[in-house]
Scaffold this motif. Structure first.
Motif, PDB file in Angstrom:
ATOM      1  N   SER A   1      48.192  34.133  47.077  1.00 49.00           N
ATOM      2  CA  SER A   1      48.022  35.526  46.654  1.00 49.00           C
ATOM      3  C   SER A   1      49.175  36.389  47.142  1.00 49.00           C
ATOM      4  CB  SER A   1      46.702  36.090  47.186  1.00 49.00           C
ATOM      5  OG  SER A   1      45.615  35.392  46.640  1.00 49.00           O
ATOM      6  N   PHE A   2      49.807  35.965  48.218  1.00 52.75           N
ATOM      7  CA  PHE A   2      50.923  36.721  48.787  1.00 52.75           C
ATOM      8  C   PHE A   2      52.127  36.701  47.840  1.00 52.75           C
ATOM      9  CE2 PHE A   2      54.850  36.697  51.365  1.00 52.75           C
ATOM     10  CZ  PHE A   2      54.774  37.987  51.880  1.00 52.75           C
ATOM     11  N   ILE A   3      52.314  35.573  47.138  1.00 49.38           N
ATOM     12  CA  ILE A   3      53.488  35.412  46.273  1.00 49.38           C
ATOM     13  C   ILE A   3      53.181  35.731  44.815  1.00 49.38           C
ATOM     14  CG2 ILE A   3      55.178  33.738  45.393  1.00 49.38           C
ATOM     15  CD1 ILE A   3      54.968  32.263  48.023  1.00 49.38           C
ATOM     16  N   TYR A   4      51.996  35.321  44.346  1.00 52.51           N
ATOM     17  CA  TYR A   4      51.699  35.400  42.914  1.00 52.51           C
ATOM     18  C   TYR A   4      50.769  36.561  42.584  1.00 52.51           C
ATOM     19  CZ  TYR A   4      53.650  30.732  42.909  1.00 52.51           C
ATOM     20  OH  TYR A   4      54.489  29.667  43.084  1.00 52.51           O
TER      21      TYR A   4
ATOM     22  N   ARG B   1      64.166  31.969  45.733  1.00 53.22           N
ATOM     23  CA  ARG B   1      63.174  32.483  44.788  1.00 53.22           C
ATOM     24  C   ARG B   1      63.601  33.802  44.155  1.00 53.22           C
ATOM     25  NH1 ARG B   1      58.147  34.082  48.777  1.00 53.22           N
ATOM     26  NH2 ARG B   1      58.873  36.161  49.363  1.00 53.22           N
ATOM     27  N   PHE B   2      63.091  34.048  42.945  1.00 52.12           N
ATOM     28  CA  PHE B   2      63.425  35.253  42.196  1.00 52.12           C
ATOM     29  C   PHE B   2      62.310  36.288  42.347  1.00 52.12           C
ATOM     30  CE2 PHE B   2      65.213  31.912  39.111  1.00 52.12           C
ATOM     31  CZ  PHE B   2      66.396  31.808  39.829  1.00 52.12           C
ATOM     32  N   ASP B   3      62.676  37.556  42.125  1.00 45.24           N
ATOM     33  CA  ASP B   3      61.638  38.583  42.120  1.00 45.24           C
ATOM     34  C   ASP B   3      60.877  38.501  40.784  1.00 45.24           C
ATOM     35  OD1 ASP B   3      63.188  39.863  40.138  1.00 45.24           O
ATOM     36  OD2 ASP B   3      64.242  41.074  41.615  1.00 45.24           O
ATOM     37  N   PRO B   4      59.685  39.112  40.706  1.00 43.86           N
ATOM     38  CA  PRO B   4      58.872  38.998  39.479  1.00 43.86           C
ATOM     39  C   PRO B   4      59.589  39.417  38.187  1.00 43.86           C
ATOM     40  CG  PRO B   4      57.496  39.776  41.265  1.00 43.86           C
ATOM     41  CD  PRO B   4      58.901  39.747  41.806  1.00 43.86           C
ATOM     42  N   PRO B   5      60.326  40.559  38.151  1.00 41.55           N
ATOM     43  CA  PRO B   5      61.000  40.910  36.887  1.00 41.55           C
ATOM     44  C   PRO B   5      61.997  39.844  36.422  1.00 41.55           C
ATOM     45  CG  PRO B   5      60.951  42.806  38.349  1.00 41.55           C
ATOM     46  CD  PRO B   5      60.505  41.633  39.167  1.00 41.55           C
ATOM     47  N   THR B   6      62.747  39.272  37.362  1.00 42.48           N
ATOM     48  CA  THR B   6      63.704  38.223  37.008  1.00 42.48           C
ATOM     49  C   THR B   6      62.968  36.982  36.516  1.00 42.48           C
ATOM     50  OG1 THR B   6      65.248  39.022  38.702  1.00 42.48           O
ATOM     51  CG2 THR B   6      65.615  36.798  37.857  1.00 42.48           C
ATOM     52  N   THR B   7      61.901  36.621  37.209  1.00 39.32           N
ATOM     53  CA  THR B   7      61.118  35.455  36.809  1.00 39.32           C
ATOM     54  C   THR B   7      60.562  35.632  35.404  1.00 39.32           C
ATOM     55  OG1 THR B   7      60.499  35.000  39.108  1.00 39.32           O
ATOM     56  CG2 THR B   7      59.114  34.029  37.405  1.00 39.32           C
TER      57      THR B   7
ATOM     58  N   HIS C   1      56.424  28.370  38.339  1.00 40.07           N
ATOM     59  CA  HIS C   1      55.953  28.272  39.730  1.00 40.07           C
ATOM     60  C   HIS C   1      57.152  28.149  40.677  1.00 40.07           C
ATOM     61  CE1 HIS C   1      54.308  26.173  43.311  1.00 40.07           C
ATOM     62  NE2 HIS C   1      53.221  26.898  43.054  1.00 40.07           N
ATOM     63  N   GLU C   2      58.109  27.342  40.289  1.00 42.01           N
ATOM     64  CA  GLU C   2      59.297  27.096  41.106  1.00 42.01           C
ATOM     65  C   GLU C   2      60.170  28.343  41.231  1.00 42.01           C
ATOM     66  OE1 GLU C   2      62.797  23.792  40.892  1.00 42.01           O
ATOM     67  OE2 GLU C   2      60.746  23.149  40.519  1.00 42.01           O
ATOM     68  N   MET C   3      60.220  29.155  40.182  1.00 41.38           N
ATOM     69  CA  MET C   3      61.027  30.376  40.243  1.00 41.38           C
ATOM     70  C   MET C   3      60.430  31.363  41.244  1.00 41.38           C
ATOM     71  SD  MET C   3      62.543  31.075  36.422  1.00 41.38           S
ATOM     72  CE  MET C   3      61.054  30.961  35.431  1.00 41.38           C
ATOM     73  N   PHE C   4      59.103  31.392  41.354  1.00 42.64           N
ATOM     74  CA  PHE C   4      58.450  32.236  42.357  1.00 42.64           C
ATOM     75  C   PHE C   4      58.651  31.674  43.762  1.00 42.64           C
ATOM     76  CE2 PHE C   4      55.819  34.152  38.958  1.00 42.64           C
ATOM     77  CZ  PHE C   4      55.846  35.476  39.374  1.00 42.64           C
TER      78      PHE C   4
ATOM     79  N   ASP D   1      47.698  38.359  37.721  1.00 42.71           N
ATOM     80  CA  ASP D   1      47.890  38.024  36.303  1.00 42.71           C
ATOM     81  C   ASP D   1      48.627  36.702  36.142  1.00 42.71           C
ATOM     82  OD1 ASP D   1      46.605  40.292  35.578  1.00 42.71           O
ATOM     83  OD2 ASP D   1      48.392  41.424  35.058  1.00 42.71           O
ATOM     84  N   PHE D   2      49.584  36.458  37.020  1.00 44.01           N
ATOM     85  CA  PHE D   2      50.339  35.200  36.938  1.00 44.01           C
ATOM     86  C   PHE D   2      49.460  34.015  37.322  1.00 44.01           C
ATOM     87  CE2 PHE D   2      54.006  38.000  37.038  1.00 44.01           C
ATOM     88  CZ  PHE D   2      54.847  37.374  36.118  1.00 44.01           C
ATOM     89  N   LYS D   3      48.616  34.222  38.337  1.00 43.46           N
ATOM     90  CA  LYS D   3      47.715  33.155  38.762  1.00 43.46           C
ATOM     91  C   LYS D   3      46.765  32.773  37.619  1.00 43.46           C
ATOM     92  CE  LYS D   3      45.875  33.377  42.888  1.00 43.46           C
ATOM     93  NZ  LYS D   3      45.202  33.921  44.096  1.00 43.46           N
TER      94      LYS D   3
END
Length: 356
Positions: free
Chosen positions: A347-350, A214-220, A315-318, A353-355
């Motif tokens: 909620s732990f991953i997303y 999985r990627f971090d949020p900035p990369t995603t 979703h898959e990138m997260f 705002d993304f949700k």
């Protein structure tokens, strides 16, 4: 990746504004000191983009500001080549009046650019993958490494199917965008049907996810924006929107600069009019794991089928991989279509705002 995101809001805004016909935005960037000859990874300048999209006022402005009328992109095309491809006659006259030339000549207007088979050595070519229609090989054409995609004999031998396929390749040839893989041409006088595209050595998003997780949020966010820009270009294509219909991590490739590009429009169709719903697609077409419910149910569909696939990719990138990985893809598609099943959003991953 954070730096890359900042850069996209920096000088590259000139390219974005030029492609959208935003004259005020172009003026703002030039007043900041951004060169009118700034080019992207594919050596496409603001003048290329404005000529391609028919933005006459921006073309005039860029030329007044010293834009090179004969700047050549990665595929040997000038702004005049692009203006001719899309039939922007007024822009053609402006560019020709400033000394603009079209080095590819009639190639830019032909139904589908043909490449003599003697220019590409297929014997001993390196197999680098398998696409929706056949094998993919790494070959050299005019000193450059390119991808050669072979078409299965079941398609190549059927005249009607081949004619439809060639029509779609001719459409792909007309597309010019930093986040779309460039089609180069079809090998003529070949026993097999083979077409060439640019080669992106970093592989697919599928390969990257498999290797890195999985990627971090900035990369995603950066990757998602790359895909979204490419897809928006297809969906806003004039005169008819282009629906990809098979947007998956395998059909998103990464270039040497780290940007993502969308590829393989073999399954795409042209919507008859903006917002039209009418095409029906068999449930067996495309990739089940990324298939929109209306497609699986064999209902009429529109551009939103690509949005559904895009959401699953984000979703898959997260997550670092597909949800329901252990389940057969067709079962996953069936539950999404008939039981309204959707991937969970922890909620732990997303972030919230993304949700949303």
């Amino acid at each position: 990746m954070q730096q890359q995101m900042i850069d996209l809001e920096g000088p590259y805004r000139l390219l974005y504004c030029s492609s959208k016909g935003d004259k005020d935005g172009v003026i703002q960037e030039i007043e900041k000191g951004v060169s009118p000859n700034l080019a992207d990874y594919d050596k496409r300048t603001a003048l290329h983009l404005a000529s391609c999209e028919g933005c006459t006022e921006v073309v005039d402005l860029l030329l007044e500001q010293g834009a090179d009328v004969n700047s050549i992109d990665r595929w040997g095309r000038t702004p005049l080549s692009d203006a001719r491809i899309f039939g922007h006659e007024e822009i053609c006259k402006i560019l020709e009046g400033r000394g603009g030339t079209d080095p590819v000549g009639l190639d830019s207007q032909s139904p589908c650019y043909e490449i003599d088979h003697t220019e590409v050595e297929m014997d001993g070519a390196t197999l680098i993958g398998e696409g929706a229609y056949g094998e993919v090989y790494l070959v050299k054409w005019r000193g450059t490494e390119v991808a050669a995609k072979t078409i299965r004999s079941s398609i190549a031998s059927n005249f009607r199917v081949k004619a439809t396929f060639m029509k779609e390749l001719a459409l792909w040839q007309r597309l010019r965008h930093p986040n779309i893989v460039q089609f180069l041409g079809v090998l003529k006088h070949s026993e097999r049907l083979i077409f060439l595209t640019e080669y992106l050595r970093n592989g697919s998003l599928y390969d990257i996810l498999k290797k890195k997780g999985r990627f971090d949020p900035p990369t995603t966010v950066a990757y998602a924006l790359d895909i979204a820009r490419g897809m928006n270009y297809l969906h806003e294509h004039k005169p008819h929107a282009i629906i990809h219909r098979d947007l998956t991590p395998r059909n998103v490739l990464q270039d040497e600069a780290g940007h993502l590009k969308v590829t393989d429009f073999g399954l795409s169709k042209i919507a008859q009019e903006k917002g039209a719903y009418g095409y029906k697609m068999t449930g067996g077409t495309g990739s089940f794991r990324y298939m929109a419910p209306e497609v699986y149910r064999r209902e009429a569909y529109g551009k939103s089928v690509d949005v559904f696939s895009f959401a699953l990719i984000v979703h898959e990138m997260f997550q670092g991989g597909p949800s329901n990985k252990a389940e057969p893809p067709e079962e996953v598609a069936d539950r999404r279509a008939y039981e309204d099943s959707r991937p969970s959003l922890s909620s732990f991953i997303y972030p919230e705002d993304f949700k949303t």
